[in-house]
Enzyme design. Structure first.
Site, PDB file in Angstrom:
ATOM      1  N   GLU A 194       0.869  -1.176   0.000  1.00 36.08           N
ATOM      2  CA  GLU A 194       0.000   0.000   0.000  1.00 36.08           C
ATOM      3  C   GLU A 194       0.902   1.221   0.000  1.00 36.08           C
ATOM      4  O   GLU A 194       1.962   1.205   0.602  1.00 36.08           O
ATOM      5  CB  GLU A 194      -0.899   0.060   1.244  1.00 36.08           C
ATOM      6  CG  GLU A 194      -1.998  -0.969   1.285  1.00 36.08           C
ATOM      7  CD  GLU A 194      -1.600  -2.240   2.021  1.00 36.08           C
ATOM      8  OE1 GLU A 194      -2.333  -3.228   1.924  1.00 36.08           O
ATOM      9  OE2 GLU A 194      -0.536  -2.254   2.678  1.00 36.08           O
ATOM     10  N   TYR A 198       7.598   2.262  -7.708  1.00 35.90           N
ATOM     11  CA  TYR A 198       6.952   0.954  -7.748  1.00 35.90           C
ATOM     12  C   TYR A 198       6.488   0.607  -9.161  1.00 35.90           C
ATOM     13  O   TYR A 198       6.638  -0.536  -9.613  1.00 35.90           O
ATOM     14  CB  TYR A 198       5.791   0.892  -6.759  1.00 35.90           C
ATOM     15  CG  TYR A 198       6.216   1.122  -5.319  1.00 35.90           C
ATOM     16  CD1 TYR A 198       7.351   0.514  -4.797  1.00 35.90           C
ATOM     17  CD2 TYR A 198       5.487   1.953  -4.485  1.00 35.90           C
ATOM     18  CE1 TYR A 198       7.745   0.737  -3.487  1.00 35.90           C
ATOM     19  CE2 TYR A 198       5.877   2.174  -3.171  1.00 35.90           C
ATOM     20  CZ  TYR A 198       7.007   1.566  -2.680  1.00 35.90           C
ATOM     21  OH  TYR A 198       7.394   1.778  -1.387  1.00 35.90           O
TER      22      TYR A 198
END
Length: 183
Positions: free
Chosen positions: A116, A128
């Site tokens: 998250e 990411y």
């Protein structure tokens, strides 16, 4: 001719190793600088005792400047935290730690990775995404400090050829990039 001792002193030495209990007093101030008082020392001690958790510290010239951790849940590696001391950001420290955890989790049998990230943390999202994570949903009001939403990000199977090729390409680029000493 330049003195070899001066060259060695000027060249930063960067390593990543497993986090140990004695590292926690150095990790907590980084946690506070990056996230506020989200995780306390007792949480880190608990995480180190968790048999499904793996935590690592990044050291520059022997000094802890960052940390990362993940839980191994069946075939999924769930990244729980990633932090770099603010003055060492933009030196590829987080990227090096992410690469390390991808490799470490693969050795543990991971097929997918998840995490998250705050919706407002665009820099982390871009990192990411660079490594194949995609946003697959949101957790509303996930962060307790300000009720900010979190994006839930996942990779495809990290053993499939597209991921392996991209990972190898990124690793080669990172291996060729020297670590800066920070400010």
């Amino acid at each position: 001719m330049e003195d070899a001792g001066n060259v060695a002193a000027a060249t930063p030495h960067f390593t990543i190793r497993p986090m140990a209990e004695e590292d926690i007093p150095d990790v907590v101030p980084i946690e506070i600088a990056c996230f506020g008082e989200r995780w306390t020392a007792s949480i880190f001690y608990s995480e180190l005792a968790n048999p499904n958790a793996s935590y690592f510290v990044a050291l520059l010239n022997g000094r802890i400047i960052g940390f990362i951790g993940y839980w191994l849940i069946l075939e999924e590696a769930h990244i729980t935290t990633l932090a770099v001391e603010p003055r060492y950001r933009r030196n590829h420290i987080a990227e090096r730690m992410l690469l390390y955890v991808i490799d470490h989790s693969k050795e543990a049998g991971t097929k997918w990775m998840t995490l998250e990230v705050r919706k407002s943390n665009v820099a982390a999202q871009r990192l990411y995404e660079k490594y194949g994570f995609k946003s697959l949903g949101e957790r509303r009001r996930y962060y307790q400090d300000n009720n900010e939403d979190a994006l839930v990000m996942w990779t495809e199977n990290i053993w499939h050829e597209p991921f392996l090729s991209k990972h190898q390409e990124l690793r080669q680029k990172m291996d060729a990039t020297p670590v800066a000493a920070g400010s």
